[in-house]
Design a protein around this motif. Structure first.
Motif, mmCIF file in Angstrom:
data_model
loop_
_atom_site.group_PDB
_atom_site.id
_atom_site.type_symbol
_atom_site.label_atom_id
_atom_site.label_comp_id
_atom_site.label_asym_id
_atom_site.label_seq_id
_atom_site.Cartn_x
_atom_site.Cartn_y
_atom_site.Cartn_z
ATOM 1 N N GLY A 166 -2.438 8.253 -8.571
ATOM 2 C CA GLY A 166 -1.989 9.627 -8.730
ATOM 3 C C GLY A 166 -0.588 9.718 -9.290
ATOM 4 N N VAL A 167 -0.050 10.940 -9.298
ATOM 5 C CA VAL A 167 1.313 11.231 -9.744
ATOM 6 C C VAL A 167 2.039 11.913 -8.596
ATOM 7 N N VAL A 168 3.218 11.408 -8.236
ATOM 8 C CA VAL A 168 3.930 11.908 -7.061
ATOM 9 C C VAL A 168 5.398 12.177 -7.406
ATOM 10 N N GLU A 169 6.036 13.010 -6.583
ATOM 11 C CA GLU A 169 7.482 13.213 -6.687
ATOM 12 C C GLU A 169 8.222 12.106 -5.954
ATOM 13 N N LYS A 170 7.654 11.698 -4.829
ATOM 14 C CA LYS A 170 8.192 10.556 -4.087
ATOM 15 C C LYS A 170 7.055 9.914 -3.307
ATOM 16 N N VAL A 171 7.241 8.634 -2.968
ATOM 17 C CA VAL A 171 6.197 7.908 -2.258
ATOM 18 C C VAL A 171 6.853 6.827 -1.405
ATOM 19 N N THR A 172 6.267 6.566 -0.258
ATOM 20 C CA THR A 172 6.694 5.457 0.585
ATOM 21 C C THR A 172 5.664 4.353 0.479
ATOM 22 N N LEU A 173 6.118 3.162 0.078
ATOM 23 C CA LEU A 173 5.255 1.989 -0.001
ATOM 24 C C LEU A 173 5.615 1.052 1.142
ATOM 25 N N GLU A 174 4.620 0.329 1.639
ATOM 26 C CA GLU A 174 4.875 -0.604 2.724
ATOM 27 C C GLU A 174 4.042 -1.863 2.546
ATOM 28 N N SER A 175 4.561 -2.949 3.091
ATOM 29 C CA SER A 175 3.831 -4.205 3.112
ATOM 30 C C SER A 175 2.788 -4.149 4.221
ATOM 31 N N ALA A 176 1.566 -4.588 3.928
ATOM 32 C CA ALA A 176 0.482 -4.508 4.913
ATOM 33 C C ALA A 176 0.720 -5.408 6.117
ATOM 34 N N ARG A 186 0.834 -1.196 0.000
ATOM 35 C CA ARG A 186 0.000 0.000 0.000
ATOM 36 C C ARG A 186 0.870 1.249 0.000
ATOM 37 N N ALA A 187 0.283 2.347 -0.456
ATOM 38 C CA ALA A 187 0.960 3.642 -0.423
ATOM 39 C C ALA A 187 0.727 4.254 0.951
ATOM 40 N N ALA A 188 1.820 4.356 1.734
ATOM 41 C CA ALA A 188 1.697 4.831 3.118
ATOM 42 C C ALA A 188 1.875 6.341 3.236
ATOM 43 N N SER A 189 2.781 6.907 2.438
ATOM 44 C CA SER A 189 3.054 8.353 2.520
ATOM 45 C C SER A 189 3.444 8.881 1.134
ATOM 46 N N PRO A 190 2.564 9.648 0.489
ATOM 47 C CA PRO A 190 1.231 10.012 0.972
ATOM 48 C C PRO A 190 0.293 8.805 0.969
#
Length: 289
Positions: free
Chosen positions: A241-251, A183-187
């Motif tokens: 969406g479109v992002v400059e950076k993103v933090t993904l994490e395992s649920a 999942r996308a955690a941040s944002p």
């Protein structure tokens, strides 16, 4: 060192890979003929992985202004990474299965049209945006989540490893229907429960996020088959969406499986992805994104 006069190309080295989707003997012969017909002298052909990837020092020593790469996206990624900081330019041709980087640089044009434009001086040097993480950088695309396990099934299919195909398929289906969603955690974007697969596509405006999902066993199997054919975009998905950076994490806190331009890698349960320009000039003949 020699340069490309106004981006008009007449001398180059050629990198090929017999394991890539389009690298048949007939296709390579046709490519050699096309390059010759357009006045491009191929002074050396490098057959990867039987031969090492070319280095910047080798190209400079031979006064070669351009490396033509006719392979899949994975070999392209490795070759471009090897040449980071080189003063020459790379011409990417559609030599693989999906040819995503070629499409970024040339649209859906085929070899002859691309070569005709480049040999006539109509190409432009560009440094397209990459998607970056601790495991590497992707010029074509980056996949994250349990759905990437299908990459190992694809490799087993290439090697005609029947036991590997069977075991890998069972493992991939189990993971896609398990709890290790991404999942996308941040944002925080999309479902908090996560998805079997999130695609990060670098482009002019940032990193585009698409989340792929399935709602029943049949759809999970169909999605897996689509991933094997590299046509997973046909499946149901949400544009996050479109992002400059993103933090993904395992649920569930498990490591993240990823495919960088089709090549497998692993990250921890939480990882940041950002964008940066390619550190090497690529020749473009169409829309870069």
């Amino acid at each position: 060192m020699a340069t490309i006069d106004g981006n008009r190309l007449n001398r180059a080295w050629l990198l090929v890979n017999s394991a890539s989707g389009s690298n048949t003997p007939a296709a390579l012969a046709s490519l050699d003929e096309c390059l010759g017909d357009h006045g491009i002298s191929v002074e050396r052909t490098i057959c990867f992985p039987d031969e090492d990837l070319p280095s910047a020092s080798e190209l400079d020593a031979a006064s070669i202004p351009c490396l033509i790469i006719y392979t899949g996206d994975g070999t392209l990624n490795a070759a471009i990474g090897e040449l980071k900081g080189w003063g020459g330019a790379v011409l990417v041709l559609p030599g693989g299965t999906m040819n995503l980087l070629s499409k970024r640089l040339h649209g859906d044009r085929e070899n002859e049209a691309i070569i005709a434009t480049v040999s006539g001086g109509g190409a432009r040097r560009v440094r397209p945006v990459m998607a970056c993480c601790d495991a590497g950088t992707a010029l074509a695309g980056l996949l994250v989540g349990p759905g990437t396990r299908w990459g190992s099934v694809r490799e087993a299919m290439r090697e005609l490893d029947i036991p590997g195909i069977a075991a890998g398929t069972a493992e991939a289906l189990a993971e896609m229907t398990g709890t290790a969603m991404v999942r996308a955690a941040s944002p925080g974007l999309g479902s908090a429960d996560g998805y079997p697969l999130i695609e990060l596509t670098p482009g002019e405006h940032g990193i585009q996020l698409d989340a792929f999902y399935a709602e029943n066993a049949g759809e999970f199997a169909a999605q897996g088959w689509a991933i094997l054919r590299r046509n997973f975009r046909e499946g149901p998905h949400d544009r996050l969406g479109v992002v400059e950076k993103v933090t993904l994490e395992s649920a569930d806190g498990s490591p993240l499986g990823i495919l960088i331009d089709g090549e497998p890698a692993k990250l921890g349960p939480r990882a940041e992805f950002s964008m940066a320009p390619c550190a090497l000039d690529l020749l473009a003949t169409g829309n870069a994104d």
